[in-house]
Write a protein that holds these residues in place. Structure first.
Motif, PDB file in Angstrom:
ATOM      1  N   GLN A  89      46.187  31.141  45.255  1.00 56.24           N
ATOM      2  CA  GLN A  89      44.989  31.455  46.023  1.00 56.24           C
ATOM      3  C   GLN A  89      43.845  31.818  45.082  1.00 56.24           C
ATOM      4  O   GLN A  89      44.074  32.254  43.952  1.00 56.24           O
ATOM      5  CB  GLN A  89      45.222  32.644  46.959  1.00 56.24           C
ATOM      6  N   ARG A  91      40.458  34.271  44.424  1.00 59.43           N
ATOM      7  CA  ARG A  91      39.983  35.607  44.768  1.00 59.43           C
ATOM      8  C   ARG A  91      38.548  35.759  44.281  1.00 59.43           C
ATOM      9  O   ARG A  91      38.214  35.419  43.150  1.00 59.43           O
ATOM     10  CB  ARG A  91      40.831  36.684  44.091  1.00 59.43           C
ATOM     11  N   SER A  94      37.526  40.119  47.050  1.00 59.87           N
ATOM     12  CA  SER A  94      38.598  40.513  47.970  1.00 59.87           C
ATOM     13  C   SER A  94      39.878  40.750  47.193  1.00 59.87           C
ATOM     14  O   SER A  94      40.247  39.960  46.334  1.00 59.87           O
ATOM     15  CB  SER A  94      38.842  39.424  49.017  1.00 59.87           C
ATOM     16  N   SER A  97      42.708  38.528  50.189  1.00 60.27           N
ATOM     17  CA  SER A  97      42.651  37.211  50.816  1.00 60.27           C
ATOM     18  C   SER A  97      41.813  36.255  49.960  1.00 60.27           C
ATOM     19  O   SER A  97      40.961  36.674  49.192  1.00 60.27           O
ATOM     20  CB  SER A  97      42.062  37.301  52.224  1.00 60.27           C
TER      21      SER A  97
END
Length: 142
Positions: A89, A91, A94, A97
């Protein structure tokens, strides 16, 4: 404004490569950080690689120097930091999330960070496989 390479590490020792890595910072939280000390200047392109020797929950990316003064948060928790997290993911601003990106990475992977301050792009590669744009158009990247 200058940006600097940054990365969260979960090892007690920061591996120094030619004097380009500062001492790790620790906090009451479950992460440690190592920050490069080479500034990035607007109008230039940069690339750096990290071999993650052991551990888990890595982040690699860049941040504005102000992020270095926030010892109780990861550099990418700030809106001035941009990271590729080992769970696959992104970033930015945050701690919990981000959009999915590339593939997860782990110990023994080499992750490359490409910083293009000419066109305002940031993208990553894992073990030589280059992924698409992770971040683009943010004023901090221009």
């Amino acid at each position: 404004m200058t940006l600097a390479p940054g990365g969260d590490i979960d090892d007690d020792e920061a591996y120094n490569s030619g004097g380009k890595l500062v001492v790790s910072q620790t906090s009451l939280y479950s992460f440690k950080c190592a920050f490069g000390n080479e500034p990035f200047y607007p109008g230039n392109r940069y690339m750096f690689e990290v071999l993650f020797r052991k551990g888990q929950n890595f982040k690699i990316g860049i941040c504005e120097e102000a992020c270095l003064r926030e010892p109780d948060q990861a550099f990418s928790d700030s809106t001035k930091g941009f990271a590729y997290y080992s769970n696959g993911q992104l970033r930015h601003g945050s701690k919990g999330s981000g959009s999915f990106y590339g593939e997860p990475f782990r110990a023994n992977d080499v992750v490359t960070c490409y910083v293009d301050l000419v066109d305002g792009l940031l993208f990553f590669a894992k073990n030589g496989d280059v992924y698409g744009d992770a971040f683009k158009g943010n004023p901090l990247l221009l």
